[in-house]
Design an enzyme around this catalytic site. Structure first.
Site, PDB file in Angstrom:
ATOM      1  N   GLU A 251     -61.468  46.083  44.682  1.00 25.03           N
ATOM      2  CA  GLU A 251     -62.364  45.999  45.935  1.00 25.03           C
ATOM      3  C   GLU A 251     -61.509  44.952  46.766  1.00 25.03           C
ATOM      4  OE1 GLU A 251     -65.419  43.634  48.531  1.00 25.03           O
ATOM      5  OE2 GLU A 251     -64.383  42.908  46.611  1.00 25.03           O
TER       6      GLU A 251
ATOM      7  N   ASP B  53     -64.266  43.066  41.678  1.00 28.28           N
ATOM      8  CA  ASP B  53     -64.900  42.312  42.874  1.00 28.28           C
ATOM      9  C   ASP B  53     -63.810  41.353  43.267  1.00 28.28           C
ATOM     10  OD1 ASP B  53     -67.227  42.146  44.731  1.00 28.28           O
ATOM     11  OD2 ASP B  53     -67.116  40.141  43.881  1.00 28.28           O
TER      12      ASP B  53
END
Length: 320
Positions: free
Chosen positions: A234, A193
């Protein structure tokens, strides 16, 4: 075994029930024939942002369950889990020790004080304005120590999410242990992330800086792949970033797909959607929606501004 090309459900630990056990029950009871994989959003102890400000990765937040619950879900479904590589919680052991002890903390080198980022401990407004952020504020916060002294610390997202310095051996040591801990649970994939924000260089936008980003991705991949776990960077931005990731052999996201599908449905024209499907990466996770909602920046250049505006207006009109 590799992730199967099947339907994946992205879900919070308490989206279907109140905890992981109830989620597992709902998945088996109602979705076992429709869903093959589960992207389980953060289930770690966290201080904000619904799990995205991790205090530690060594345990599952007790309110959701235990590692045994994660393992049981992973036995029935292809499992994707999150690793918030850009930051740790302000409430973490590491940052609290740094607030208390300052430079004497064993974790001091993990964080990006302005003193570290610039010899004079000062960064110009011009350089700060260059930094790519998702928040309408400068990328730092001011912390106060017990003795009353103040210090500016790099902080890209929320006040509870403190950025990490990957030039630091201590950061590498801590995050390596966490990554191995997660990979040993054998998820099919770990999502990295906010990976694009960890390349910090004053005078730039500090976002997906090459070649630095590739060295860091290779570093993460080295530890995960030892346990047959793949990584999913991501990067929620222009579609060209996904093409770059694919060219290097990494999995990527098709964040452009939702807007293109909506545009095709609303206008009854599929030319733009077909054009993207012909050139988009094949080793990717396709999406129709995410916990962050449907992005617009991802389709800039695939749709012109009038088409983007029309799609947004039509979407809001239908939902209203």
């Amino acid at each position: 075994m590799a992730l199967k090309n099947k339907i994946q459900l992205i879900v919070y630990p308490d989206s279907m029930g109140t905890n992981l056990a109830e989620l597992h029950y709902a998945l088996r009871k109602y979705f076992s024939k429709a869903v093959y994989g589960v992207h389980l959003l953060p289930f770690y102890p966290s201080s904000s942002d619904r799990g995205f400000a991790p205090i530690s990765y060594d345990e599952v937040d007790p309110i959701f369950g235990t590692w045994d619950d994660i393992e049981k879900i992973g036995k029935d479904f292809d499992l994707i889990i999150d690793f918030m590589v850009n930051h740790v919680s302000r409430q973490s052991l590491f940052f609290q020790d740094y607030i208390e002890k300052g430079p004497a903390s064993e974790y001091a080198d993990m964080f990006l004080s302005f003193d570290k980022l610039h010899p004079e401990g000062w960064i110009s407004d011009e350089d700060l304005e260059k930094v790519y952020t998702r928040k309408p504020r400068p990328p730092y916060q001011v912390i106060e120590r017990p003795n009353g002294s103040l210090e500016k610390i790099w902080c890209t997202f929320d006040q509870e999410q403190i950025d990490l310095d990957y030039n630091s051996p201590k950061t590498r040591e801590v995050m390596r242990k966490f990554l191995i801990r997660l990979s040993r649970n054998r998820p099919k994939m770990i999502r990295l992330d906010a990976i694009a924000y960890i390349t910090i260089e004053i005078g730039t936008n500090c976002f997906f800086l090459e070649p630095r980003i590739w060295e860091l991705l290779d570093w993460f991949n080295d530890y995960a792949s030892a346990f047959d776990t793949e990584i999913l960077p991501e990067v929620h931005e222009h579609y060209s970033y996904q093409l770059k990731l694919a060219k290097k052999g990494y999995w990527c996201y098709d964040f452009a797909l939702p807007m293109l599908v909506l545009h095709a449905l609303y206008t009854h024209k599929s030319k733009k959607l077909k054009s993207w499907l012909r050139k988009c990466p094949k080793k990717q996770i396709t999406t129709l929606d995410t916990h962050d909602g449907i992005g617009v920046v991802d389709v800039v250049g695939l749709l012109d501004q009038d088409e983007i505006d029309l799609t947004i207006v039509d979407r809001l009109f239908i939902w209203a």
